[in-house]
Design a protein around this motif. Sequence first.
Motif, short mmCIF file in Angstrom:
data_model
loop_
_atom_site.label_atom_id
_atom_site.label_comp_id
_atom_site.label_asym_id
_atom_site.label_seq_id
_atom_site.Cartn_x
_atom_site.Cartn_y
_atom_site.Cartn_z
N PRO A 176 -16.79 19.06 -3.04
CA PRO A 176 -17.04 20.06 -1.98
C PRO A 176 -17.32 21.43 -2.58
O PRO A 176 -16.67 21.85 -3.54
CB PRO A 176 -15.74 20.05 -1.17
N GLU A 177 -18.31 22.09 -2.02
CA GLU A 177 -18.69 23.41 -2.51
C GLU A 177 -17.60 24.43 -2.21
O GLU A 177 -17.10 24.50 -1.10
CB GLU A 177 -20.01 23.84 -1.87
N ALA A 178 -17.25 25.20 -3.22
CA ALA A 178 -16.20 26.22 -3.06
C ALA A 178 -16.53 27.40 -3.95
O ALA A 178 -17.10 27.27 -5.02
CB ALA A 178 -14.83 25.64 -3.43
N GLU A 179 -16.14 28.59 -3.48
CA GLU A 179 -16.44 29.81 -4.23
C GLU A 179 -15.56 29.97 -5.46
O GLU A 179 -15.91 30.69 -6.39
CB GLU A 179 -16.26 31.03 -3.32
N ASP A 180 -14.41 29.30 -5.51
CA ASP A 180 -13.48 29.52 -6.61
C ASP A 180 -13.60 28.46 -7.71
O ASP A 180 -12.73 28.35 -8.57
CB ASP A 180 -12.04 29.53 -6.09
N VAL A 181 -14.69 27.68 -7.70
CA VAL A 181 -14.88 26.68 -8.74
C VAL A 181 -15.27 27.39 -10.04
O VAL A 181 -16.18 28.21 -10.07
CB VAL A 181 -15.97 25.67 -8.33
N GLU A 182 -14.57 27.05 -11.10
CA GLU A 182 -14.84 27.66 -12.40
C GLU A 182 -15.91 26.85 -13.14
O GLU A 182 -15.78 25.65 -13.33
CB GLU A 182 -13.57 27.71 -13.24
N GLU A 183 -17.00 27.52 -13.51
CA GLU A 183 -18.06 26.86 -14.26
C GLU A 183 -17.60 26.60 -15.69
O GLU A 183 -17.00 27.45 -16.33
CB GLU A 183 -19.32 27.74 -14.29
N VAL A 184 -17.87 25.40 -16.19
CA VAL A 184 -17.56 25.05 -17.57
C VAL A 184 -18.88 24.90 -18.31
O VAL A 184 -19.65 23.99 -18.04
CB VAL A 184 -16.74 23.74 -17.64
N ARG A 185 -19.15 25.80 -19.22
CA ARG A 185 -20.42 25.83 -19.94
C ARG A 185 -20.26 25.28 -21.35
O ARG A 185 -19.29 25.57 -22.03
CB ARG A 185 -20.94 27.26 -20.03
N CYS A 186 -21.28 24.53 -21.80
CA CYS A 186 -21.19 24.01 -23.16
C CYS A 186 -21.34 25.11 -24.19
O CYS A 186 -20.94 24.94 -25.35
CB CYS A 186 -22.24 22.91 -23.39
N ALA A 187 -21.89 26.27 -23.79
CA ALA A 187 -21.97 27.41 -24.71
C ALA A 187 -20.59 27.90 -25.10
O ALA A 187 -20.40 28.50 -26.16
CB ALA A 187 -22.77 28.55 -24.07
N VAL A 188 -19.60 27.64 -24.24
CA VAL A 188 -18.23 28.07 -24.50
C VAL A 188 -17.36 26.90 -24.94
O VAL A 188 -16.55 27.01 -25.86
CB VAL A 188 -17.63 28.74 -23.25
N MET A 189 -17.53 25.75 -24.28
CA MET A 189 -16.64 24.61 -24.50
C MET A 189 -17.18 23.62 -25.53
O MET A 189 -16.43 22.82 -26.08
CB MET A 189 -16.39 23.88 -23.18
N GLY A 190 -18.48 23.64 -25.79
CA GLY A 190 -19.08 22.69 -26.70
C GLY A 190 -19.41 21.36 -26.03
O GLY A 190 -18.91 21.05 -24.95
N VAL A 191 -20.28 20.59 -26.68
CA VAL A 191 -20.64 19.26 -26.16
C VAL A 191 -21.05 18.38 -27.33
O VAL A 191 -21.76 18.82 -28.24
CB VAL A 191 -21.76 19.35 -25.09
N PHE A 192 -20.57 17.15 -27.33
CA PHE A 192 -20.88 16.15 -28.35
C PHE A 192 -22.33 15.71 -28.15
O PHE A 192 -22.69 15.22 -27.08
CB PHE A 192 -19.92 14.98 -28.19
N ALA A 193 -23.16 15.88 -29.17
CA ALA A 193 -24.60 15.68 -29.02
C ALA A 193 -24.99 14.34 -28.42
O ALA A 193 -25.75 14.29 -27.43
CB ALA A 193 -25.29 15.89 -30.37
N PRO A 194 -24.50 13.19 -28.94
CA PRO A 194 -24.94 11.91 -28.37
C PRO A 194 -24.50 11.69 -26.93
O PRO A 194 -25.07 10.85 -26.23
CB PRO A 194 -24.31 10.86 -29.31
N LEU A 195 -23.46 12.40 -26.48
CA LEU A 195 -22.98 12.23 -25.12
C LEU A 195 -24.07 12.53 -24.11
O LEU A 195 -24.24 11.80 -23.12
CB LEU A 195 -21.76 13.13 -24.87
N THR A 196 -24.83 13.60 -24.35
CA THR A 196 -25.91 13.95 -23.42
C THR A 196 -26.99 12.87 -23.42
O THR A 196 -27.61 12.59 -22.40
CB THR A 196 -26.53 15.31 -23.78
N GLY A 197 -27.19 12.23 -24.58
CA GLY A 197 -28.15 11.14 -24.63
C GLY A 197 -27.71 9.93 -23.84
O GLY A 197 -28.51 9.30 -23.15
N ILE A 198 -26.43 9.62 -23.92
CA ILE A 198 -25.89 8.47 -23.18
C ILE A 198 -26.02 8.71 -21.68
O ILE A 198 -26.53 7.87 -20.93
CB ILE A 198 -24.43 8.21 -23.55
#
Length: 249
Positions: A176-198
Motif C-alpha cells: 500500500p502506498e504510504a508517505e512514510d515509506v523509506e526508500e532503500v537505494r543500492c547507492a547506499v545499501m549496495g547490491v550483489f551484481a548477479p542478483l539483478t541478473g537473476i
Amino acid sequence: MDDGQLLRYSRHILLPQIGVEGQERLLAARALVVGAGGLGSPAAYYLASAGVGTLALADGDSVDLTNLQRQILHRVDSVGRLKAESGRDTLAGINPECRVDAITERLAGERLDEEIAHADVVLDCSDNFATRHAINRACVKFGKPLVSGAAIRFDGQIAVFDSRRHDAPCYHCLFPEAEDVEEVRCAVMGVFAPLTGIVGTVQAAEALKLLIGCGTSLAGRLLLLDGLAMEWRQIAVPRDPACRVCGGQ
C-alpha cells in the motif's frame, strides 16, 4: 516469418508450448521496460533476443561508472550517455530485427499512460516506490499485465500483477502506498551484481509467457530470493477488495 526468422527462433519453435504461433505473437508484441539499469538490462536482453517485435526502453538517467558492476546493457564507452540510447544500441547488436524505442525521460503523467496503453506487457524495473505505484495505477487503468521486480543487497523479489484477472491483486494490494515509506537505494545499501541478473531474467521469462499465452504466471504469488543462501520462498498474495487502486475494477 521468413527463413531467417525460422532459423533464429528455431529453439523456441521446437517447444510445443510456443511453436510458430507463439513466436509470431512475440514478433507482433510491444513490451515496455521501465528502467534500463540492473533489472532492465537482463530483462531487455532476453526480450530482444527472444524476438519481441518492439521494445520500449524508458530511462531518463545517464550511465555512471558505478552502474557497470551490474547494468550489463552498458559498456565503459557508454559512461555519460543516456541509458535508454546506450541500451538501444546494445540491443541492436543482439537482434537488429527488434525495434527499440529509446525513451530518454522518466515516464510520468500522460506520457506514462500513453506508453502503457500501447504496451502488451509492462516490466517495472524501476528503483523507487513513487514510480512503481504510478506504473501500477496505469496498468490497472488500461488492463495491462505488470511484471514487477526488485533487488537490493542480496535480496530479490518478483511478482506479476495481472488486472485482466478478476482474482489477481495489484501492486498496491501488496505494498500500500504510504508517505512514510523509506526508500532503500543500492547507492547506499549496495547490491550483489548477479542478483539483478537473476531477478531481471525471471521478469523476462514471465513477460514472455504472458505474451505467448503459455504456462502459469506468478499472478497472485510473490517470489522471494535470499541470494546469500540461494533459497527461494513463495508467498500467496490475495487481492484486497478494499484496495483503492483495483478494488473498484
